[in-house]
Design a protein around this motif. Structure first.
Motif, PDB file in Angstrom:
ATOM      1  N   LEU A   3      -8.528 -11.380  12.263  1.00 50.34           N
ATOM      2  CA  LEU A   3      -6.935 -10.860  12.366  1.00 50.34           C
ATOM      3  C   LEU A   3      -7.124 -10.796  10.847  1.00 50.34           C
ATOM      4  CD1 LEU A   3      -4.881  -8.772  13.653  1.00 50.34           C
ATOM      5  CD2 LEU A   3      -3.755 -10.871  13.648  1.00 50.34           C
ATOM      6  N   ILE A   4      -7.804  -9.139   9.899  1.00 46.90           N
ATOM      7  CA  ILE A   4      -7.517  -9.454   8.908  1.00 46.90           C
ATOM      8  C   ILE A   4      -6.317  -8.065   8.026  1.00 46.90           C
ATOM      9  CG2 ILE A   4      -8.942  -7.981   7.435  1.00 46.90           C
ATOM     10  CD1 ILE A   4      -9.767 -10.700   8.561  1.00 46.90           C
ATOM     11  N   ASP A   5      -6.088  -7.910   7.215  1.00 54.33           N
ATOM     12  CA  ASP A   5      -4.926  -6.585   6.697  1.00 54.33           C
ATOM     13  C   ASP A   5      -5.564  -6.324   5.982  1.00 54.33           C
ATOM     14  OD1 ASP A   5      -2.184  -8.080   8.008  1.00 54.33           O
ATOM     15  OD2 ASP A   5      -2.469 -10.197   6.577  1.00 54.33           O
ATOM     16  N   TYR A   6      -5.328  -5.239   6.069  1.00 55.48           N
ATOM     17  CA  TYR A   6      -5.788  -4.198   5.262  1.00 55.48           C
ATOM     18  C   TYR A   6      -5.526  -3.056   4.368  1.00 55.48           C
ATOM     19  CZ  TYR A   6     -10.185  -5.292   7.459  1.00 55.48           C
ATOM     20  OH  TYR A   6     -11.569  -5.958   8.477  1.00 55.48           O
ATOM     21  N   LYS A   7      -5.917  -2.105   3.153  1.00 57.51           N
ATOM     22  CA  LYS A   7      -5.029  -1.256   2.737  1.00 57.51           C
ATOM     23  C   LYS A   7      -6.068   0.006   2.155  1.00 57.51           C
ATOM     24  CE  LYS A   7      -1.912  -0.221  -0.684  1.00 57.51           C
ATOM     25  NZ  LYS A   7      -0.860  -0.631  -2.541  1.00 57.51           N
ATOM     26  N   CYS A   8      -4.999   1.068   3.338  1.00 55.88           N
ATOM     27  CA  CYS A   8      -5.843   2.135   3.171  1.00 55.88           C
ATOM     28  C   CYS A   8      -5.629   2.729   1.431  1.00 55.88           C
ATOM     29  CB  CYS A   8      -5.600   3.311   3.666  1.00 55.88           C
ATOM     30  SG  CYS A   8      -6.280   4.682   3.590  1.00 55.88           S
ATOM     31  N   ASN A   9      -6.591   2.766   0.921  1.00 54.31           N
ATOM     32  CA  ASN A   9      -7.104   3.349  -0.529  1.00 54.31           C
ATOM     33  C   ASN A   9      -6.625   4.743  -0.355  1.00 54.31           C
ATOM     34  OD1 ASN A   9      -7.219   0.838  -1.625  1.00 54.31           O
ATOM     35  ND2 ASN A   9      -9.581   1.107  -1.297  1.00 54.31           N
ATOM     36  N   LYS A  10      -7.074   5.661   0.782  1.00 59.57           N
ATOM     37  CA  LYS A  10      -6.371   6.764   0.396  1.00 59.57           C
ATOM     38  C   LYS A  10      -4.777   7.544   0.516  1.00 59.57           C
ATOM     39  CE  LYS A  10      -7.503  11.573   2.868  1.00 59.57           C
ATOM     40  NZ  LYS A  10      -8.657  12.084   3.784  1.00 59.57           N
ATOM     41  N   CYS A  11      -4.179   6.389   1.915  1.00 60.20           N
ATOM     42  CA  CYS A  11      -2.860   7.118   1.665  1.00 60.20           C
ATOM     43  C   CYS A  11      -1.806   5.734   1.632  1.00 60.20           C
ATOM     44  CB  CYS A  11      -2.674   7.856   3.086  1.00 60.20           C
ATOM     45  SG  CYS A  11      -2.706   6.699   4.451  1.00 60.20           S
ATOM     46  N   GLY A  12      -2.770   4.823   1.329  1.00 60.45           N
ATOM     47  CA  GLY A  12      -1.864   3.473   0.923  1.00 60.45           C
ATOM     48  C   GLY A  12      -1.383   2.707   1.965  1.00 60.45           C
ATOM     49  N   GLU A  14      -0.356   0.252   4.787  1.00 63.22           N
ATOM     50  CA  GLU A  14      -0.556  -1.025   5.665  1.00 63.22           C
ATOM     51  C   GLU A  14      -1.426  -1.805   6.705  1.00 63.22           C
ATOM     52  OE1 GLU A  14      -0.420  -4.294   2.662  1.00 63.22           O
ATOM     53  OE2 GLU A  14       0.343  -3.303   0.875  1.00 63.22           O
ATOM     54  N   PHE A  15      -2.015  -2.369   7.317  1.00 61.18           N
ATOM     55  CA  PHE A  15      -2.131  -2.296   8.938  1.00 61.18           C
ATOM     56  C   PHE A  15      -2.908  -3.359   9.001  1.00 61.18           C
ATOM     57  CE2 PHE A  15      -5.823   0.554   6.890  1.00 61.18           C
ATOM     58  CZ  PHE A  15      -6.657   0.070   7.797  1.00 61.18           C
ATOM     59  N   VAL A  26     -13.237  -0.883   8.126  1.00 60.95           N
ATOM     60  CA  VAL A  26     -12.439   0.323   9.554  1.00 60.95           C
ATOM     61  C   VAL A  26     -11.650   1.201   8.966  1.00 60.95           C
ATOM     62  CG1 VAL A  26     -11.863  -2.084  10.669  1.00 60.95           C
ATOM     63  CG2 VAL A  26     -10.391  -1.592   8.403  1.00 60.95           C
ATOM     64  N   LYS A  27     -11.118   2.296  10.098  1.00 55.75           N
ATOM     65  CA  LYS A  27     -10.410   3.633   9.612  1.00 55.75           C
ATOM     66  C   LYS A  27      -9.164   2.895   9.672  1.00 55.75           C
ATOM     67  CE  LYS A  27     -14.133   6.230  11.835  1.00 55.75           C
ATOM     68  NZ  LYS A  27     -14.749   7.351  12.301  1.00 55.75           N
ATOM     69  N   CYS A  28      -8.401   3.557   8.817  1.00 58.97           N
ATOM     70  CA  CYS A  28      -6.390   4.026   8.572  1.00 58.97           C
ATOM     71  C   CYS A  28      -6.166   4.917  10.313  1.00 58.97           C
ATOM     72  CB  CYS A  28      -6.396   4.683   7.180  1.00 58.97           C
ATOM     73  SG  CYS A  28      -4.595   5.030   7.337  1.00 58.97           S
ATOM     74  N   PRO A  29      -5.481   4.193  10.404  1.00 62.98           N
ATOM     75  CA  PRO A  29      -4.909   4.130  11.504  1.00 62.98           C
ATOM     76  C   PRO A  29      -3.308   5.846  11.738  1.00 62.98           C
ATOM     77  CG  PRO A  29      -3.294   2.496  10.827  1.00 62.98           C
ATOM     78  CD  PRO A  29      -4.429   2.332  10.400  1.00 62.98           C
ATOM     79  N   VAL A  30      -3.660   5.940  10.608  1.00 57.34           N
ATOM     80  CA  VAL A  30      -2.115   7.129   9.951  1.00 57.34           C
ATOM     81  C   VAL A  30      -3.619   8.509   9.416  1.00 57.34           C
ATOM     82  CG1 VAL A  30      -1.460   7.860   8.543  1.00 57.34           C
ATOM     83  CG2 VAL A  30      -0.626   5.611   9.009  1.00 57.34           C
ATOM     84  N   ASP A  35     -11.218   4.393   3.930  1.00 61.17           N
ATOM     85  CA  ASP A  35     -11.895   3.506   2.181  1.00 61.17           C
ATOM     86  C   ASP A  35     -10.468   2.583   2.539  1.00 61.17           C
ATOM     87  OD1 ASP A  35     -12.181   2.980  -0.260  1.00 61.17           O
ATOM     88  OD2 ASP A  35     -10.872   5.454  -1.151  1.00 61.17           O
ATOM     89  N   THR A  36     -11.107   1.646   2.714  1.00 54.31           N
ATOM     90  CA  THR A  36      -9.508   1.074   2.967  1.00 54.31           C
ATOM     91  C   THR A  36     -10.769  -0.332   2.076  1.00 54.31           C
ATOM     92  OG1 THR A  36     -11.177   0.203   5.394  1.00 54.31           O
ATOM     93  CG2 THR A  36      -9.387   1.499   4.834  1.00 54.31           C
ATOM     94  N   ASP A  37      -9.434  -1.675   1.874  1.00 53.50           N
ATOM     95  CA  ASP A  37     -10.083  -3.022   1.289  1.00 53.50           C
ATOM     96  C   ASP A  37      -8.991  -3.802   2.088  1.00 53.50           C
ATOM     97  OD1 ASP A  37     -11.252  -1.497  -0.854  1.00 53.50           O
ATOM     98  OD2 ASP A  37      -9.936  -1.095  -2.187  1.00 53.50           O
ATOM     99  N   ARG A  38      -9.537  -5.229   1.882  1.00 53.13           N
ATOM    100  CA  ARG A  38      -8.859  -6.012   2.506  1.00 53.13           C
ATOM    101  C   ARG A  38      -7.891  -6.762   2.034  1.00 53.13           C
ATOM    102  NH1 ARG A  38     -12.819 -10.906   4.795  1.00 53.13           N
ATOM    103  NH2 ARG A  38     -10.805 -12.448   5.055  1.00 53.13           N
TER     104      ARG A  38
END
Length: 57
Positions: A3-12, A14-15, A26-30, A35-38
Motif C-alpha cells: 500500500l503506497i502513498d502518492y501525490k499527484c504533481n498535476k492537481c496536488g 494525496e492518495f 498509478v493514475k490520480c483518482p481525481v 504524473d505522480t510521486d511516492r
C-alpha cells in the motif's frame, strides 16, 4: 501487495494505492494524471531495516 502513498504533481491530491510492484505507475483518482510521486511519511533512520523499536530516534 504494498500500500503506497502518492501525490499527484498535476492537481496536488494525496492518495494511496495498492500496487503489485512499488515501481508501478498509478493514475490520480481525481484528474487521471500519471504524473505522480511516492510520498514518504514519517522519520526513517539508518538503512531502513528495523530490528527493534523503530519509532524511537
Amino acid at each position: 501487495m504494498p500500500l503506497i502513498d502518492y501525490k499527484c504533481n498535476k492537481c496536488g491530491k494525496e492518495f494511496f494505492e495498492i500496487v503489485k510492484n512499488a515501481d508501478e505507475k498509478v493514475k490520480c483518482p481525481v484528474c487521471g494524471s500519471e504524473d505522480t510521486d511516492r510520498v514518504y511519511k514519517g522519520k526513517f533512520y539508518g538503512n531502513g531495516n528495523c530490528s527493534g523499536n523503530c519509532s524511537s530516534g
